[in-house]
Scaffold this motif. Structure first.
Motif, PDB file in Angstrom:
ATOM      1  N   SER A  20       1.650  -2.857   9.123  1.00 41.11           N
ATOM      2  CA  SER A  20       1.384  -3.852   7.929  1.00 41.11           C
ATOM      3  C   SER A  20      -0.072  -3.821   7.988  1.00 41.11           C
ATOM      4  CB  SER A  20       1.866  -5.151   8.084  1.00 41.11           C
ATOM      5  OG  SER A  20       1.702  -6.085   7.349  1.00 41.11           O
ATOM      6  N   CYS A  21      -0.676  -4.102   6.948  1.00 38.75           N
ATOM      7  CA  CYS A  21      -2.297  -4.283   6.787  1.00 38.75           C
ATOM      8  C   CYS A  21      -2.412  -5.246   5.788  1.00 38.75           C
ATOM      9  CB  CYS A  21      -2.629  -3.027   6.284  1.00 38.75           C
ATOM     10  SG  CYS A  21      -4.641  -2.813   5.919  1.00 38.75           S
ATOM     11  N   ARG A  51      -1.786   4.710  -4.590  1.00 40.68           N
ATOM     12  CA  ARG A  51      -2.350   4.006  -5.636  1.00 40.68           C
ATOM     13  C   ARG A  51      -1.966   2.822  -5.906  1.00 40.68           C
ATOM     14  NH1 ARG A  51      -5.577   7.968  -8.522  1.00 40.68           N
ATOM     15  NH2 ARG A  51      -4.948  10.023  -7.829  1.00 40.68           N
ATOM     16  N   TRP A  52      -2.808   1.752  -5.717  1.00 36.24           N
ATOM     17  CA  TRP A  52      -2.151   0.481  -5.871  1.00 36.24           C
ATOM     18  C   TRP A  52      -1.510  -0.138  -7.208  1.00 36.24           C
ATOM     19  CZ3 TRP A  52      -1.194  -2.181  -1.659  1.00 36.24           C
ATOM     20  CH2 TRP A  52      -1.085  -3.133  -1.616  1.00 36.24           C
ATOM     21  N   GLY A  53      -2.204   0.648  -8.277  1.00 37.14           N
ATOM     22  CA  GLY A  53      -1.707   0.289  -9.513  1.00 37.14           C
ATOM     23  C   GLY A  53      -0.287   0.961 -10.014  1.00 37.14           C
ATOM     24  N   THR A  54      -0.321   2.345  -9.757  1.00 41.20           N
ATOM     25  CA  THR A  54       1.004   2.981 -10.167  1.00 41.20           C
ATOM     26  C   THR A  54       2.104   3.050  -9.054  1.00 41.20           C
ATOM     27  OG1 THR A  54      -0.062   4.998  -9.232  1.00 41.20           O
ATOM     28  CG2 THR A  54      -0.438   4.511 -11.617  1.00 41.20           C
ATOM     29  N   SER A  67       8.093   8.958   7.068  1.00 41.05           N
ATOM     30  CA  SER A  67       7.184   7.794   6.694  1.00 41.05           C
ATOM     31  C   SER A  67       7.227   7.290   5.221  1.00 41.05           C
ATOM     32  CB  SER A  67       5.913   7.918   7.205  1.00 41.05           C
ATOM     33  OG  SER A  67       5.599   8.223   8.568  1.00 41.05           O
ATOM     34  N   THR A  68       7.212   6.132   5.015  1.00 41.14           N
ATOM     35  CA  THR A  68       7.243   5.553   3.490  1.00 41.14           C
ATOM     36  C   THR A  68       6.127   4.660   3.559  1.00 41.14           C
ATOM     37  OG1 THR A  68       9.618   6.048   3.458  1.00 41.14           O
ATOM     38  CG2 THR A  68       8.479   4.727   1.879  1.00 41.14           C
ATOM     39  N   ILE A  69       5.208   4.926   2.566  1.00 35.36           N
ATOM     40  CA  ILE A  69       4.065   3.846   2.092  1.00 35.36           C
ATOM     41  C   ILE A  69       4.398   2.954   1.270  1.00 35.36           C
ATOM     42  CG2 ILE A  69       2.697   5.372   0.679  1.00 35.36           C
ATOM     43  CD1 ILE A  69       0.258   4.045   2.254  1.00 35.36           C
ATOM     44  N   SER A  70       4.294   1.676   1.158  1.00 29.01           N
ATOM     45  CA  SER A  70       4.604   0.898  -0.013  1.00 29.01           C
ATOM     46  C   SER A  70       3.701  -0.451   0.080  1.00 29.01           C
ATOM     47  CB  SER A  70       5.995   0.353   0.421  1.00 29.01           C
ATOM     48  OG  SER A  70       5.972  -0.412   1.317  1.00 29.01           O
ATOM     49  N   SER A  71       3.819  -1.088  -1.075  1.00 27.96           N
ATOM     50  CA  SER A  71       2.865  -2.236  -1.325  1.00 27.96           C
ATOM     51  C   SER A  71       3.517  -3.309  -1.655  1.00 27.96           C
ATOM     52  CB  SER A  71       1.971  -1.708  -2.580  1.00 27.96           C
ATOM     53  OG  SER A  71       2.592  -1.831  -3.695  1.00 27.96           O
ATOM     54  N   ASN A  76      -0.746  -9.143  -0.906  1.00 28.68           N
ATOM     55  CA  ASN A  76      -1.674  -8.199  -0.698  1.00 28.68           C
ATOM     56  C   ASN A  76      -1.881  -7.209   0.345  1.00 28.68           C
ATOM     57  OD1 ASN A  76      -3.581  -8.304  -3.063  1.00 28.68           O
ATOM     58  ND2 ASN A  76      -5.463  -9.200  -1.951  1.00 28.68           N
ATOM     59  N   THR A  77      -0.619  -6.746   0.767  1.00 27.95           N
ATOM     60  CA  THR A  77      -0.451  -6.033   1.918  1.00 27.95           C
ATOM     61  C   THR A  77       0.200  -4.630   1.659  1.00 27.95           C
ATOM     62  OG1 THR A  77      -0.009  -8.268   3.004  1.00 27.95           O
ATOM     63  CG2 THR A  77       0.837  -6.195   3.989  1.00 27.95           C
ATOM     64  N   VAL A  78      -0.521  -3.692   2.606  1.00 28.39           N
ATOM     65  CA  VAL A  78       0.150  -2.410   2.286  1.00 28.39           C
ATOM     66  C   VAL A  78       1.030  -2.031   3.660  1.00 28.39           C
ATOM     67  CG1 VAL A  78      -1.710  -1.271   3.371  1.00 28.39           C
ATOM     68  CG2 VAL A  78      -0.257  -0.036   2.164  1.00 28.39           C
ATOM     69  N   LEU A  79       2.228  -1.573   3.507  1.00 25.24           N
ATOM     70  CA  LEU A  79       3.168  -1.165   4.589  1.00 25.24           C
ATOM     71  C   LEU A  79       3.336   0.247   4.846  1.00 25.24           C
ATOM     72  CD1 LEU A  79       5.757  -4.035   3.175  1.00 25.24           C
ATOM     73  CD2 LEU A  79       4.109  -4.266   5.140  1.00 25.24           C
ATOM     74  N   MET A  80       3.720   0.606   6.191  1.00 25.24           N
ATOM     75  CA  MET A  80       4.112   1.919   6.326  1.00 25.24           C
ATOM     76  C   MET A  80       5.183   1.917   7.275  1.00 25.24           C
ATOM     77  SD  MET A  80       2.044   5.385   7.173  1.00 25.24           S
ATOM     78  CE  MET A  80       1.461   4.979   8.748  1.00 25.24           C
ATOM     79  N   GLN A  81       6.448   2.528   6.699  1.00 24.52           N
ATOM     80  CA  GLN A  81       7.562   2.418   7.559  1.00 24.52           C
ATOM     81  C   GLN A  81       7.537   3.831   8.234  1.00 24.52           C
ATOM     82  OE1 GLN A  81      10.143   0.094   8.380  1.00 24.52           O
ATOM     83  NE2 GLN A  81      11.014   1.758   9.693  1.00 24.52           N
TER      84      GLN A  81
END
Length: 121
Positions: A20-21, A51-54, A67-71, A76-81
């Motif tokens: 988490s970030c 891309r935060w917007g799309t 791995s899966t990156i998500s928002s 206001n956090t970016v995640l990566m499983q």
């Protein structure tokens, strides 16, 4: 902008972790959030970005499919499983923010402090 990464740890091969970030300020739709990693004696390398917007995401071949990156825009956090972890995934993982998509570390303006991921065999 301050980025605070967390979620690293020690896991056995085949295990999973969720990184988490959290950003101290609003992440704008034009921003890109990325994850990089650096193993001892190696250069920092691109892992994933979103891309935060799309919500469009990008992955390094080494983690694609695992791995899966998500928002989480509300937080206001970016995640990566990260699943099916391998010993070669062992590294310090950094989150970063850029104005546009890139896999080049030099294009990222803000960096978190890093979180250690260790995968035992």
């Amino acid at each position: 902008v301050q980025l605070q990464a967390s979620g690293g740890g020690l896991v056995q091969a085949g295990g999973s972790l969720r990184l988490s970030c959290a950003a101290s300020e609003r992440i704008y739709s034009s921003n890109v959030m990325g994850w990089f990693r650096q193993a001892p004696g190696k250069e920092r390398e691109f892992v994933a970005a979103i891309r935060w917007g799309t919500g469009r995401s990008y992955y390094a071949d080494s983690v694609k499919g695992r791995s899966t990156i998500s928002s989480d825009k509300a937080e206001n956090t970016v995640l990566m499983q990260m699943n099916s972890l391998k010993p070669e995934d062992t590294a310090v993982y950094y989150c970063a923010m850029a104005k546009s998509y890139s896999r080049d570390v030099r294009e990222y303006d803000y960096w978190g402090q890093g979180t250690q991921v260790t995968v035992s065999s």
